[in-house]
Design a protein around this motif. Structure first.
Motif, PDB file in Angstrom:
ATOM      1  N   ASP A 110      73.756 -54.365 133.690  1.00 19.41           N
ATOM      2  CA  ASP A 110      74.520 -53.275 133.148  1.00 19.41           C
ATOM      3  C   ASP A 110      73.914 -51.986 133.597  1.00 19.41           C
ATOM      4  O   ASP A 110      72.551 -51.616 133.333  1.00 19.41           O
ATOM      5  CB  ASP A 110      74.737 -53.174 131.760  1.00 19.41           C
ATOM      6  CG  ASP A 110      75.043 -52.037 130.959  1.00 19.41           C
ATOM      7  OD1 ASP A 110      75.727 -51.185 131.803  1.00 19.41           O
ATOM      8  OD2 ASP A 110      74.830 -51.721 129.784  1.00 19.41           O
ATOM      9  N   GLY A 111      74.336 -51.096 134.300  1.00 19.62           N
ATOM     10  CA  GLY A 111      73.711 -50.027 134.875  1.00 19.62           C
ATOM     11  C   GLY A 111      73.737 -48.620 134.271  1.00 19.62           C
ATOM     12  O   GLY A 111      73.415 -47.841 134.595  1.00 19.62           O
ATOM     13  N   SER A 112      74.558 -48.742 133.187  1.00 14.55           N
ATOM     14  CA  SER A 112      75.075 -47.510 132.356  1.00 14.55           C
ATOM     15  C   SER A 112      73.815 -46.722 131.883  1.00 14.55           C
ATOM     16  O   SER A 112      74.057 -45.387 131.731  1.00 14.55           O
ATOM     17  CB  SER A 112      75.837 -47.769 131.109  1.00 14.55           C
ATOM     18  OG  SER A 112      75.346 -48.718 130.217  1.00 14.55           O
ATOM     19  N   GLY A 113      72.604 -47.271 131.508  1.00 19.59           N
ATOM     20  CA  GLY A 113      71.307 -46.290 131.142  1.00 19.59           C
ATOM     21  C   GLY A 113      70.407 -45.872 132.313  1.00 19.59           C
ATOM     22  O   GLY A 113      69.571 -45.585 132.220  1.00 19.59           O
ATOM     23  N   LEU A 114      70.977 -46.183 133.605  1.00 19.35           N
ATOM     24  CA  LEU A 114      69.988 -45.970 134.911  1.00 19.35           C
ATOM     25  C   LEU A 114      70.324 -44.812 135.632  1.00 19.35           C
ATOM     26  O   LEU A 114      71.509 -44.274 135.550  1.00 19.35           O
ATOM     27  CB  LEU A 114      70.280 -47.419 135.877  1.00 19.35           C
ATOM     28  CG  LEU A 114      69.885 -48.708 135.330  1.00 19.35           C
ATOM     29  CD1 LEU A 114      70.002 -49.783 136.305  1.00 19.35           C
ATOM     30  CD2 LEU A 114      68.281 -48.854 134.651  1.00 19.35           C
ATOM     31  N   LYS A 115      69.423 -44.244 136.160  1.00 17.95           N
ATOM     32  CA  LYS A 115      69.343 -42.981 137.177  1.00 17.95           C
ATOM     33  C   LYS A 115      69.094 -43.521 138.609  1.00 17.95           C
ATOM     34  O   LYS A 115      67.648 -44.064 138.702  1.00 17.95           O
ATOM     35  CB  LYS A 115      68.581 -41.987 136.518  1.00 17.95           C
ATOM     36  CG  LYS A 115      68.753 -40.756 137.543  1.00 17.95           C
ATOM     37  CD  LYS A 115      67.877 -39.547 136.977  1.00 17.95           C
ATOM     38  CE  LYS A 115      67.840 -38.143 137.688  1.00 17.95           C
ATOM     39  NZ  LYS A 115      69.308 -37.672 137.897  1.00 17.95           N
ATOM     40  N   ILE A 116      69.891 -43.455 139.539  1.00 21.13           N
ATOM     41  CA  ILE A 116      69.415 -44.139 140.829  1.00 21.13           C
ATOM     42  C   ILE A 116      69.560 -43.047 141.847  1.00 21.13           C
ATOM     43  O   ILE A 116      70.702 -42.174 141.733  1.00 21.13           O
ATOM     44  CB  ILE A 116      70.848 -45.331 141.200  1.00 21.13           C
ATOM     45  CG1 ILE A 116      70.619 -46.308 140.012  1.00 21.13           C
ATOM     46  CG2 ILE A 116      70.351 -45.812 142.467  1.00 21.13           C
ATOM     47  CD1 ILE A 116      69.572 -47.152 140.031  1.00 21.13           C
ATOM     48  N   GLY A 117      68.727 -43.060 142.655  1.00 21.83           N
ATOM     49  CA  GLY A 117      68.813 -41.956 144.056  1.00 21.83           C
ATOM     50  C   GLY A 117      69.288 -43.176 145.469  1.00 21.83           C
ATOM     51  O   GLY A 117      69.030 -43.884 145.271  1.00 21.83           O
ATOM     52  N   ILE A 118      69.987 -42.111 146.149  1.00 20.04           N
ATOM     53  CA  ILE A 118      70.376 -42.536 147.178  1.00 20.04           C
ATOM     54  C   ILE A 118      69.772 -41.495 148.486  1.00 20.04           C
ATOM     55  O   ILE A 118      70.064 -40.275 148.257  1.00 20.04           O
ATOM     56  CB  ILE A 118      71.980 -42.648 147.417  1.00 20.04           C
ATOM     57  CG1 ILE A 118      72.275 -43.829 146.554  1.00 20.04           C
ATOM     58  CG2 ILE A 118      72.215 -43.194 149.065  1.00 20.04           C
ATOM     59  CD1 ILE A 118      74.014 -43.966 146.628  1.00 20.04           C
ATOM     60  N   MET A 174      78.952 -50.960 138.448  1.00 20.94           N
ATOM     61  CA  MET A 174      78.131 -51.758 137.485  1.00 20.94           C
ATOM     62  C   MET A 174      77.786 -50.782 136.503  1.00 20.94           C
ATOM     63  O   MET A 174      76.634 -51.099 135.671  1.00 20.94           O
ATOM     64  CB  MET A 174      76.950 -52.262 138.246  1.00 20.94           C
ATOM     65  CG  MET A 174      77.180 -53.275 139.461  1.00 20.94           C
ATOM     66  SD  MET A 174      75.854 -53.580 140.305  1.00 20.94           S
ATOM     67  CE  MET A 174      75.001 -55.023 139.387  1.00 20.94           C
ATOM     68  N   GLY A 175      78.511 -49.951 136.298  1.00 25.08           N
ATOM     69  CA  GLY A 175      78.156 -48.782 135.175  1.00 25.08           C
ATOM     70  C   GLY A 175      77.572 -47.507 135.043  1.00 25.08           C
ATOM     71  O   GLY A 175      77.088 -46.914 134.163  1.00 25.08           O
ATOM     72  N   VAL A 176      76.810 -47.334 136.397  1.00 27.82           N
ATOM     73  CA  VAL A 176      76.010 -46.055 136.543  1.00 27.82           C
ATOM     74  C   VAL A 176      76.958 -44.947 136.723  1.00 27.82           C
ATOM     75  O   VAL A 176      78.046 -44.808 137.293  1.00 27.82           O
ATOM     76  CB  VAL A 176      75.172 -46.405 137.801  1.00 27.82           C
ATOM     77  CG1 VAL A 176      74.226 -44.954 138.101  1.00 27.82           C
ATOM     78  CG2 VAL A 176      74.495 -47.472 137.985  1.00 27.82           C
ATOM     79  N   LYS A 177      76.433 -44.215 135.918  1.00 28.66           N
ATOM     80  CA  LYS A 177      77.155 -42.893 135.394  1.00 28.66           C
ATOM     81  C   LYS A 177      77.145 -42.010 136.839  1.00 28.66           C
ATOM     82  O   LYS A 177      76.012 -41.642 137.393  1.00 28.66           O
ATOM     83  CB  LYS A 177      77.066 -41.900 134.177  1.00 28.66           C
ATOM     84  CG  LYS A 177      77.047 -42.853 133.043  1.00 28.66           C
ATOM     85  CD  LYS A 177      76.617 -41.863 131.916  1.00 28.66           C
ATOM     86  CE  LYS A 177      76.852 -42.573 130.407  1.00 28.66           C
ATOM     87  NZ  LYS A 177      75.592 -43.344 130.305  1.00 28.66           N
ATOM     88  N   SER A 178      78.456 -41.225 137.261  1.00 31.29           N
ATOM     89  CA  SER A 178      78.437 -40.337 138.549  1.00 31.29           C
ATOM     90  C   SER A 178      77.263 -39.513 138.442  1.00 31.29           C
ATOM     91  O   SER A 178      76.559 -39.054 139.438  1.00 31.29           O
ATOM     92  CB  SER A 178      79.777 -39.707 138.483  1.00 31.29           C
ATOM     93  OG  SER A 178      80.598 -40.543 138.566  1.00 31.29           O
ATOM     94  N   SER A 214      73.844 -53.257 144.244  1.00 27.00           N
ATOM     95  CA  SER A 214      73.853 -54.504 143.212  1.00 27.00           C
ATOM     96  C   SER A 214      72.377 -54.704 143.000  1.00 27.00           C
ATOM     97  O   SER A 214      71.802 -54.639 141.985  1.00 27.00           O
ATOM     98  CB  SER A 214      74.523 -55.719 143.797  1.00 27.00           C
ATOM     99  OG  SER A 214      75.750 -55.513 144.027  1.00 27.00           O
ATOM    100  N   ALA A 215      71.587 -54.602 144.412  1.00 29.95           N
ATOM    101  CA  ALA A 215      70.274 -54.939 144.274  1.00 29.95           C
ATOM    102  C   ALA A 215      69.475 -53.850 143.513  1.00 29.95           C
ATOM    103  O   ALA A 215      68.494 -54.066 142.685  1.00 29.95           O
ATOM    104  CB  ALA A 215      69.636 -54.978 145.588  1.00 29.95           C
TER     105      ALA A 215
END
Ligand code: RBF
Length: 162
Positions: free
Chosen positions: A14-22, A46-50, A148-149
């Motif tokens: 569940d990615g809803s609480g995550l902050k991800i950089g690209i 996977m739930g990461v917010k925009s 996913s990773a």
């Protein structure tokens, strides 16, 4: 049964609480755009917010380690995906850049203490790159796997630190 291209999935994350950089390079932009799009849509799936996906570009793959470090210093990320496409030419640039970037990104995740997902395609031809970005008929978009990773590794690392 493993899903082709995604490896064996151990559970759904569940990615809803995550902050991800690209962080992505701009060389070979058609392939890059498809990979970034694949990673982004998988993160959202996977739930990461925009609003928790931040994207930064750098000129070429050689700039990926420094660009990744720069983004990581700008905010608190749970994981960063570094995306570049190297296509072998007639000189030795491919070998030098591939080697430097692979080692640079590996070292960086230890320095930053967050997962850095290796999204560097090192292809012998443009067609190979297109296949790995899912823009040919039987291709598969590796950007999806990198999304996913990122969610899996960020979740595992956050749990380990609790
Ligand atoms: N960057 C890429 O991301 N992919 C490439 O295929 C690529 N090929 C290059 C070929 C040559 C001969 C050179 C000099 C650079 C290349 N770059 C490529 C750019 C490189 O990663 C970097 O942005 C520049 O060298 C500036 O540091």
């Amino acid at each position: 049964m493993p899903i082709e291209g995604l490896g064996q999935i151990d559970q759904v994350y569940d990615g809803s609480g995550l902050k991800i950089g690209i962080v992505h390079a701009r060389w070979n932009d058609k392939v890059i755009n498809a990979l970034v799009e694949g990673a982004q849509s998988q993160l959202k799936k996977m739930g990461v917010k925009s609003e928790n996906i931040e994207i930064m570009s750098v000129p070429g793959s050689y700039e990926l380690p420094f660009g990744t470090k720069t983004l990581a210093k700008a905010a608190s990320f749970d994981a960063i995906i570094s995306i570049g496409v190297l296509i072998k030419g007639s000189t030795m640039h491919f070998e030098y850049i591939a080697d430097a970037v692979s080692h640079g990104l590996m070292r960086l995740q230890e320095e930053l203490n967050i997962p850095v997902i290796f999204g560097l395609l090192t292809c012998l031809t443009e067609l190979q790159a297109e296949e790995r970005a899912g823009i040919t008929e039987n291709g598969h978009n590796h950007g999806v796997d990198w999304g996913s990773a990122a969610v899996e590794m960020a979740t595992k690392w956050n749990n380990a630190r609790k």
